[in-house]
Design a protein around this motif. Structure first.
Motif, PDB file in Angstrom:
ATOM      1  N   GLU A  44       0.830  -1.207   0.000  1.00 24.01           N
ATOM      2  CA  GLU A  44       0.000   0.000   0.000  1.00 24.01           C
ATOM      3  C   GLU A  44       0.864   1.255   0.000  1.00 24.01           C
ATOM      4  O   GLU A  44       0.558   2.238  -0.683  1.00 24.01           O
ATOM      5  CB  GLU A  44      -0.935  -0.017   1.210  1.00 24.01           C
ATOM      6  CG  GLU A  44      -2.014  -1.082   1.106  1.00 24.01           C
ATOM      7  CD  GLU A  44      -2.903  -1.158   2.330  1.00 24.01           C
ATOM      8  OE1 GLU A  44      -4.117  -1.389   2.167  1.00 24.01           O
ATOM      9  OE2 GLU A  44      -2.378  -1.000   3.457  1.00 24.01           O
ATOM     10  N   GLU A  50      -4.713   2.682  -0.186  1.00 25.23           N
ATOM     11  CA  GLU A  50      -5.127   1.520   0.591  1.00 25.23           C
ATOM     12  C   GLU A  50      -5.789   0.519  -0.339  1.00 25.23           C
ATOM     13  O   GLU A  50      -6.651   0.894  -1.137  1.00 25.23           O
ATOM     14  CB  GLU A  50      -6.107   1.931   1.698  1.00 25.23           C
ATOM     15  CG  GLU A  50      -5.456   2.604   2.882  1.00 25.23           C
ATOM     16  CD  GLU A  50      -6.412   2.722   4.063  1.00 25.23           C
ATOM     17  OE1 GLU A  50      -7.630   2.467   3.884  1.00 25.23           O
ATOM     18  OE2 GLU A  50      -5.936   3.056   5.157  1.00 25.23           O
ATOM     19  N   ILE A  51      -5.379  -0.736  -0.254  1.00 23.89           N
ATOM     20  CA  ILE A  51      -6.009  -1.761  -1.097  1.00 23.89           C
ATOM     21  C   ILE A  51      -6.932  -2.658  -0.288  1.00 23.89           C
ATOM     22  O   ILE A  51      -7.760  -3.376  -0.857  1.00 23.89           O
ATOM     23  CB  ILE A  51      -4.957  -2.615  -1.851  1.00 23.89           C
ATOM     24  CG1 ILE A  51      -4.017  -3.322  -0.872  1.00 23.89           C
ATOM     25  CG2 ILE A  51      -4.187  -1.762  -2.839  1.00 23.89           C
ATOM     26  CD1 ILE A  51      -3.031  -4.262  -1.562  1.00 23.89           C
ATOM     27  N   GLY A  65      -8.286  -1.126  -4.463  1.00 20.41           N
ATOM     28  CA  GLY A  65      -7.769  -2.476  -4.313  1.00 20.41           C
ATOM     29  C   GLY A  65      -8.296  -3.413  -5.377  1.00 20.41           C
ATOM     30  O   GLY A  65      -7.580  -4.302  -5.863  1.00 20.41           O
TER      31      GLY A  65
END
Length: 313
Positions: A44, A50-51, A65
């Motif tokens: 990340e 953010e995944i 993501g």
């Protein structure tokens, strides 16, 4: 970008999505939970996004993501494509025949053909790709495989040359829960039961889109029947086994039916004027077959035709 190779990272994400927690995913992957957490966090940081959504009750991918996950999948697909294209240049020095085939057909046809072929021509290697017809056809058109083995050739692209390998009947597997079940016998007499009434029973079917399902759907449409579906599965062998276990009536190709002297279910032949399964092998129309490919083609068609019927002219 992450130092972790894409196949491993894809495996990590799959485990997280499956289990919904870092602890359970790490246990499934046989790695420590801190290492898994650090790996995802490092990825990340590399991506700047953010995944994984850690705020949901069960871990899920964020929208970003999901995009990254599809990217990893595309890398895997490209890698597999490259392997297929390079297969014929293998450093083993062995000439290679590359086959694309539906998994259920591979289970039935290849054990008939490959032992004979390998016994006669042990110096020729054979690689097998099992996939859905749409993908198999595309790979053959692109010449990433040498042959496409399939069923019911009416919708095959004109870019391919198709060779008829004969046809087989369909059988209905009738379990004891059906009103048409006859105790004490295995095979029933053709035309002794109304196919229209059989189609009104609870059915076990292959999933939408399969060649077999399309044929069954045409029968259902012919009789204007809305099916009562007990189970659907992508594997026709599973369809047959579920029917044998009294979970519904199934319609399967003759190649899946083996005389076992069992009377736990009936086998009822469906007239070929209603439905039949045609086998074929195809290759690109633009392709000049090598001598090795001609050898395989000859053995395949000869053997399969021995196990099928020939359409009357």
């Amino acid at each position: 970008m992450s130092h972790i190779q894409s196949p491993i990272l894809l495996q990590y994400l799959d485990a997280l999505l499956k289990h919904g927690s870092f602890t359970k995913a790490a246990k499934d992957l046989y790695i420590s939970q801190p290492y898994l957490t650090q790996t995802i966090k490092r990825t990340e940081n590399d991506l700047g996004i953010e995944i994984v959504n850690r705020k949901s009750p069960q871990l899920q991918l964020t929208e970003a993501g999901k995009v990254y996950y599809r990217y990893l999948e595309s890398i895997e697909e490209s890698s597999e494509d490259l392997k297929r294209q390079l297969a014929k240049y293998s450093m083993t020095g062995k000439p290679t025949i590359r086959i694309a085939i539906l998994p259920s057909l591979a289970t039935y046809l290849l054990p008939l053909v490959l032992p004979v072929f390998k016994n006669k021509f042990p110096h020729i290697s054979v690689t097998i790709l099992e996939d859905v017809p749409k993908n198999n056809e595309l790979l053959t058109i692109k010449e990433e495989v040498d042959f496409y083995i399939g069923q019911n050739p009416e919708a095959v692209s004109p870019s391919l040359i198709t060779i008829d390998c004969g046809f087989q009947n369909y059988y209905a597997i009738i379990p004891p829960s059906s009103e048409f079940y006859c105790e004490g016998v295995q095979y029933l007499t053709e035309n002794s039961i109304s196919v229209e009434e059989l189609l009104c029973q609870e059915l076990v079917l292959t999933t939408n889109g399969s060649a077999i399902r399309r044929q069954i759907d045409r029968l259902l449409n012919r009789y204007k029947i809305t099916p009562r579906i007990a189970f659907e599965t992508s594997n026709v062998y599973t369809v047959a086994e579920l029917a044998k276990q009294d979970l519904g009536v199934a319609f399967v190709p003759e190649g899946l039916v083996h005389a076992t002297n069992s009377t736990a279910y009936n086998l009822y032949p469906i007239t070929t004027t209603l439905i039949s399964l045609e086998y074929f092998i195809a290759y690109p129309a633009s392709k000049m077959l090598s001598e090795n490919e001609k050898l395989f083609l000859d053995i395949f068609t000869t053997i399969v035709q021995k196990h099928t019927k020939k359409a009357s002219s």
